[in-house]
Design a protein around this motif. Structure first.
Motif, PDB file in Angstrom:
ATOM      1  N   SER A  46      13.460 -61.745  25.758  1.00  0.00           N
ATOM      2  CA  SER A  46      14.349 -61.655  24.579  1.00  0.00           C
ATOM      3  C   SER A  46      15.801 -61.826  24.985  1.00  0.00           C
ATOM      4  O   SER A  46      16.572 -62.490  24.295  1.00  0.00           O
ATOM      5  CB  SER A  46      14.169 -60.304  23.881  1.00  0.00           C
ATOM      6  N   ASP A 176      11.228 -65.541  18.889  1.00  0.00           N
ATOM      7  CA  ASP A 176      10.990 -64.370  19.740  1.00  0.00           C
ATOM      8  C   ASP A 176       9.810 -63.560  19.201  1.00  0.00           C
ATOM      9  O   ASP A 176       9.972 -62.756  18.283  1.00  0.00           O
ATOM     10  CB  ASP A 176      12.244 -63.498  19.832  1.00  0.00           C
ATOM     11  N   GLU A 177       8.661 -63.792  19.752  1.00  0.00           N
ATOM     12  CA  GLU A 177       7.420 -63.118  19.335  1.00  0.00           C
ATOM     13  C   GLU A 177       7.255 -63.127  17.814  1.00  0.00           C
ATOM     14  O   GLU A 177       7.121 -62.070  17.181  1.00  0.00           O
ATOM     15  CB  GLU A 177       7.384 -61.684  19.874  1.00  0.00           C
TER      16      GLU A 177
END
Ligand SMILES: Nc1ncnc2c1ncn2[C@@H]1O[C@H](COP(=O)(O)OP(=O)(O)O)[C@@H](O)[C@H]1O
Ligand SMILES: [Mg+2]
Length: 255
Positions: A46, A176-177
């Motif tokens: 991240s 991000d995810e």
């Protein structure tokens, strides 16, 4: 013919006070490439994405996207700190999609997409409306344009977030995810949209635990561990025949 990479990350170091989180990241991403970033929690994935979008300031090295630098401008051949307007201009070309959609709860799906177009891009209401409708149609949500986030499923909310980012016509998309917060039955619809974005030629850096998506969509996969890119290769090479013991060990713990 070889093209210069769209994204160049060189020797990037990032500290949070005493903690060295990125320990010299080197990475190039070609225009149109899909790079999946995998690795254990806390390895710096991240943080790396946030540095690319200049949500975090780096301590050394540089990040270039197309002809602009994260937080820096070139003057007389030397990098200088960028001003506010230069940072805003840099960010305009980068779309980011987070785990927790980050939609405005008091705005409809359509308004969530138009707001950046009028406020940041300076489009007229009419132009913004047309472009936002098209973006929502691209993610299969034209019929829900008047709905508020609380009336949308998590998968639908994430598709609105993707439409919002794409409507700004970025050169680079960071994810991000994007499916980590979703119920399992809603993951597929978001991955389907992301796959379509990739097929349309978008340059993408995707942090994900969805190994099937990585295998099928990624051009390359990078394995991050303890602030470093421990291994990088084609999706098939890295996922099926990893070179490093650490990569193999990580992969044995995910599906
Ligand atoms: N704003 C912050 N302040 C202090 N430490 C942070 C901050 N953001 C992240 N970290 C630390 O940096 C490390 C990497 O975090 P992160 O980039 O979120 O990893 P990942 O996304 O791979 O799980 C972790 O040890 C985390 O606690
Ligand atoms: Mg993370």
């Amino acid at each position: 013919m070889t093209h210069p990479p769209l994204v160049s990350i060189r020797n990037v170091v990032k500290n949070f006070s005493e903690l060295e989180v990125l320990k010299g990241i080197d990475l190039d991403v070609a225009a149109g490439e899909v790079l999946c970033l995998i690795g254990p929690s806390g390895s710096g994935k991240s943080t790396l994405l946030r540095c690319v979008n200049f949500l975090e300031r780096i301590d050394s090295g540089y990040i270039r996207v197309d002809d602009q630098f994260a937080g820096a401008v070139v003057k007389d051949g030397v990098l200088h700190e960028a001003g506010e307007s230069e940072v805003a201009r840099y960010r305009q070309h980068i779309g980011m999609v987070f785990q927790h959609f980050n939609l405005f709860l008091h705005l409809t799906a359509l308004e969530n997409v138009t707001i950046g177009l009028t406020k940041v891009r300076g489009l007229t209401k009419r132009e913004a409306f047309d472009r936002a409708r098209a973006a929502l149609a691209d993610v299969g949500l034209e019929h829900l344009q008047g709905s508020y986030p609380r009336h949308l499923s998590g998968g639908q909310q994430q598709r609105v977030a993707i439409a919002r980012a794409l409507a700004m016509e970025p050169k680079l998309m960071l994810f991000d995810e994007p499916t980590s917060a979703l119920d399992p039955e809603l993951v597929g619809e978001v991955l389907t949209v992301m796959r379509r974005v990739a097929e349309a030629g978008m340059t993408m850096i995707v942090v994900t635990h969805e190994m099937r998506f990585a295998r099928e969509v990624a051009d390359r996969v990078a394995f991050m561990d303890q602030g470093r890119i421990a291994e990088i290769g084609s999706a098939a090479q890295l996922l099926d025949t990893p070179n490093s013991e650490r990569t193999r060990n990580f992969l044995s713990h995910v599906d």
